[in-house]
Design a protein around this motif. Sequence first.
Motif, PDB file in Angstrom:
ATOM      1  N   HIS A   1      36.156  40.051  24.639  1.00  0.00           N
ATOM      2  CA  HIS A   1      35.198  38.966  24.476  1.00  0.00           C
ATOM      3  C   HIS A   1      33.809  39.421  24.930  1.00  0.00           C
ATOM      4  CE1 HIS A   1      38.758  36.446  23.971  1.00  0.00           C
ATOM      5  NE2 HIS A   1      39.213  36.989  25.081  1.00  0.00           N
ATOM      6  N   THR A   2      32.860  39.366  24.021  1.00  0.00           N
ATOM      7  CA  THR A   2      31.484  39.712  24.357  1.00  0.00           C
ATOM      8  C   THR A   2      30.832  38.549  25.086  1.00  0.00           C
ATOM      9  OG1 THR A   2      31.248  41.219  22.469  1.00  0.00           O
ATOM     10  CG2 THR A   2      29.220  40.335  23.437  1.00  0.00           C
ATOM     11  N   LEU A   3      30.394  38.788  26.311  1.00  0.00           N
ATOM     12  CA  LEU A   3      29.700  37.763  27.084  1.00  0.00           C
ATOM     13  C   LEU A   3      28.191  37.880  26.919  1.00  0.00           C
ATOM     14  CD1 LEU A   3      31.774  37.883  30.406  1.00  0.00           C
ATOM     15  CD2 LEU A   3      32.195  36.555  28.327  1.00  0.00           C
ATOM     16  N   MET A   4      27.712  39.119  26.774  1.00  0.00           N
ATOM     17  CA  MET A   4      26.298  39.381  26.535  1.00  0.00           C
ATOM     18  C   MET A   4      26.193  40.622  25.669  1.00  0.00           C
ATOM     19  SD  MET A   4      23.162  38.495  26.890  1.00  0.00           S
ATOM     20  CE  MET A   4      23.378  37.167  28.093  1.00  0.00           C
ATOM     21  N   GLN A   5      25.455  40.531  24.585  1.00  0.00           N
ATOM     22  CA  GLN A   5      25.375  41.619  23.627  1.00  0.00           C
ATOM     23  C   GLN A   5      24.505  42.767  24.125  1.00  0.00           C
ATOM     24  OE1 GLN A   5      24.059  39.584  20.031  1.00  0.00           O
ATOM     25  NE2 GLN A   5      26.173  39.408  19.326  1.00  0.00           N
ATOM     26  N   GLY A   6      24.623  43.901  23.411  1.00  0.00           N
ATOM     27  CA  GLY A   6      23.830  45.073  23.734  1.00  0.00           C
ATOM     28  C   GLY A   6      24.696  46.285  24.011  1.00  0.00           C
ATOM     29  N   THR A   7      24.039  47.406  24.281  1.00  0.00           N
ATOM     30  CA  THR A   7      24.724  48.654  24.589  1.00  0.00           C
ATOM     31  C   THR A   7      24.197  49.209  25.902  1.00  0.00           C
ATOM     32  OG1 THR A   7      25.004  49.168  22.229  1.00  0.00           O
ATOM     33  CG2 THR A   7      25.230  50.993  23.779  1.00  0.00           C
ATOM     34  N   ALA A   8      25.091  49.714  26.721  1.00  0.00           N
ATOM     35  CA  ALA A   8      24.714  50.289  28.012  1.00  0.00           C
ATOM     36  C   ALA A   8      25.460  51.580  28.244  1.00  0.00           C
ATOM     37  CB  ALA A   8      24.993  49.307  29.146  1.00  0.00           C
TER      38      ALA A   8
ATOM     39  N   PRO B   1      39.246  30.894  41.562  1.00  0.00           N
ATOM     40  CA  PRO B   1      37.855  31.014  41.118  1.00  0.00           C
ATOM     41  C   PRO B   1      36.816  30.899  42.223  1.00  0.00           C
ATOM     42  CG  PRO B   1      39.082  29.785  39.507  1.00  0.00           C
ATOM     43  CD  PRO B   1      40.018  30.007  40.659  1.00  0.00           C
ATOM     44  N   TYR B   2      37.048  30.022  43.215  1.00  0.00           N
ATOM     45  CA  TYR B   2      36.032  29.878  44.260  1.00  0.00           C
ATOM     46  C   TYR B   2      35.913  31.148  45.101  1.00  0.00           C
ATOM     47  CZ  TYR B   2      39.344  29.144  48.170  1.00  0.00           C
ATOM     48  OH  TYR B   2      40.318  29.302  49.128  1.00  0.00           O
ATOM     49  N   ARG B   3      37.017  31.891  45.211  1.00  0.00           N
ATOM     50  CA  ARG B   3      36.967  33.155  45.936  1.00  0.00           C
ATOM     51  C   ARG B   3      36.275  34.233  45.103  1.00  0.00           C
ATOM     52  NH1 ARG B   3      43.206  33.163  48.251  1.00  0.00           N
ATOM     53  NH2 ARG B   3      42.928  31.503  49.800  1.00  0.00           N
ATOM     54  N   ILE B   4      36.547  34.232  43.801  1.00  0.00           N
ATOM     55  CA  ILE B   4      35.843  35.142  42.894  1.00  0.00           C
ATOM     56  C   ILE B   4      34.343  34.843  42.951  1.00  0.00           C
ATOM     57  CG2 ILE B   4      35.616  35.935  40.501  1.00  0.00           C
ATOM     58  CD1 ILE B   4      38.336  36.573  41.702  1.00  0.00           C
ATOM     59  N   ASP B   5      34.006  33.575  42.959  1.00  0.00           N
ATOM     60  CA  ASP B   5      32.615  33.123  43.069  1.00  0.00           C
ATOM     61  C   ASP B   5      31.971  33.702  44.326  1.00  0.00           C
ATOM     62  OD1 ASP B   5      30.306  31.443  43.777  1.00  0.00           O
ATOM     63  OD2 ASP B   5      30.995  30.080  42.202  1.00  0.00           O
ATOM     64  N   ARG B   6      32.654  33.586  45.444  1.00  0.00           N
ATOM     65  CA  ARG B   6      32.123  34.073  46.721  1.00  0.00           C
ATOM     66  C   ARG B   6      31.877  35.580  46.681  1.00  0.00           C
ATOM     67  NH1 ARG B   6      36.143  32.533  50.804  1.00  0.00           N
ATOM     68  NH2 ARG B   6      37.250  34.399  50.112  1.00  0.00           N
ATOM     69  N   MET B   7      32.818  36.307  46.101  1.00  0.00           N
ATOM     70  CA  MET B   7      32.671  37.765  46.074  1.00  0.00           C
ATOM     71  C   MET B   7      31.585  38.222  45.107  1.00  0.00           C
ATOM     72  SD  MET B   7      36.591  39.151  46.583  1.00  0.00           S
ATOM     73  CE  MET B   7      37.456  38.024  45.487  1.00  0.00           C
TER      74      MET B   7
ATOM     75  N   GLU C   1      36.310  31.673  33.889  1.00  0.00           N
ATOM     76  CA  GLU C   1      35.308  32.002  32.871  1.00  0.00           C
ATOM     77  C   GLU C   1      33.933  31.477  33.260  1.00  0.00           C
ATOM     78  OE1 GLU C   1      38.300  30.710  32.282  1.00  0.00           O
ATOM     79  OE2 GLU C   1      39.233  32.509  31.420  1.00  0.00           O
ATOM     80  N   GLN C   2      33.875  30.268  33.801  1.00  0.00           N
ATOM     81  CA  GLN C   2      32.594  29.699  34.223  1.00  0.00           C
ATOM     82  C   GLN C   2      31.978  30.501  35.365  1.00  0.00           C
ATOM     83  OE1 GLN C   2      34.152  25.688  34.932  1.00  0.00           O
ATOM     84  NE2 GLN C   2      32.723  24.857  33.395  1.00  0.00           N
ATOM     85  N   VAL C   3      32.806  30.960  36.278  1.00  0.00           N
ATOM     86  CA  VAL C   3      32.307  31.741  37.404  1.00  0.00           C
ATOM     87  C   VAL C   3      31.742  33.077  36.920  1.00  0.00           C
ATOM     88  CG1 VAL C   3      32.977  32.965  39.512  1.00  0.00           C
ATOM     89  CG2 VAL C   3      33.836  30.651  39.074  1.00  0.00           C
TER      90      VAL C   3
ATOM     91  N   VAL D   1      26.601  36.937  33.096  1.00  0.00           N
ATOM     92  CA  VAL D   1      25.792  36.674  31.897  1.00  0.00           C
ATOM     93  C   VAL D   1      24.334  36.453  32.261  1.00  0.00           C
ATOM     94  CG1 VAL D   1      25.441  35.094  29.959  1.00  0.00           C
ATOM     95  CG2 VAL D   1      27.750  35.787  30.595  1.00  0.00           C
ATOM     96  N   ILE D   2      24.095  35.815  33.401  1.00  0.00           N
ATOM     97  CA  ILE D   2      22.728  35.524  33.825  1.00  0.00           C
ATOM     98  C   ILE D   2      21.910  36.799  34.052  1.00  0.00           C
ATOM     99  CG2 ILE D   2      23.104  35.486  36.324  1.00  0.00           C
ATOM    100  CD1 ILE D   2      21.388  32.937  36.418  1.00  0.00           C
ATOM    101  N   GLU D   3      22.612  37.920  34.267  1.00  0.00           N
ATOM    102  CA  GLU D   3      21.922  39.193  34.461  1.00  0.00           C
ATOM    103  C   GLU D   3      21.330  39.721  33.147  1.00  0.00           C
ATOM    104  OE1 GLU D   3      21.291  40.940  37.213  1.00  0.00           O
ATOM    105  OE2 GLU D   3      22.256  39.496  38.536  1.00  0.00           O
ATOM    106  N   GLY D   4      21.822  39.205  32.012  1.00  0.00           N
ATOM    107  CA  GLY D   4      21.274  39.599  30.718  1.00  0.00           C
ATOM    108  C   GLY D   4      21.600  41.016  30.307  1.00  0.00           C
TER     109      GLY D   4
END
Length: 309
Positions: A170-177, A215-221, A257-259, A265-268
Amino acid sequence: MKIVKPSLLKKGDTIGIIAPASPPELKKIHYAKTFYEKKGLKVKLAPSVGKRNGYLGGSDQERIADLEFMFKDQTIKGIFCACGGYGTPRIVDQIDYQLIKENPKIFWGYSDITCLHTAIFQRTGLITFHGPMLSSDLAVDELDAVTINGLNQVFAKTEIMINQSTQPLHTLMQGTANGPIVGGNLTLLTSLLGTPYEIDTNGSLLFIEEIEEEPYRIDRMLNQLRLAGKLDQAAGFVIGHFNQCEPKTPAKSLTLEQVIQRYLVIEGKPSVSGFQIGHCLPVKSIPLGARATLDADCKRLMIESGVKE
């Protein structure tokens, strides 16, 4: 830092088995080691394998001695961890990394072994391998083709390509790195932050995986990695398998998924999830520290071989 590739394994070589974290089940090791014996390898267990010190596979000194013994022994061509559990953070600052640098060889494991992968690569430049272990994963009647293919990468110099042919991505943010692929278990990565052994993600593809964390633990990390600048410094994100990481009370929780969306994704930056790497079977194995390209548009990860002739 110069990147060092270990030599590939050949028929007749001897590999060493160590337990640098929790105590493994010896019965499972003897069952699973037949995979390597059928490849023409000899298998040697370290002196402390099978010992128990509470939740540890022997004392800290015994586990350090086993690891250093296997790197120093010139007859040993590869070192394979029997299982994960817990224990490597206790010894990471007591290992002779100069010894490892002078005796580069295949080093294999995952989960709690993430601590050693990270420290060894950053202190020596040695590429190590993230993959299933004898006591915790390989003691089964029949291994699947995907898992076997990953295990075989230390026997031949071949590029690794992971796409949607064996699992949905699943692509969360497009591009190549592009960059070296680093990372491993999320819990272990965050446990090293603020220490001399914390992961360097600058210009790298950051790979993460986890097991049995809500998820809340994943969020914290992930937030801890964000605050430490590790997400901002990464070139892209490879999201592996998150085994049993669903919330116990879904109505009162964000989804996994939301976490992940919130922090990555916000990192772009190019990001793809769904990679079958981590606590799962079938499982893909990867060389950590090797140069890689993540094509999020085509949902494809390409990694150069982690071994040399």
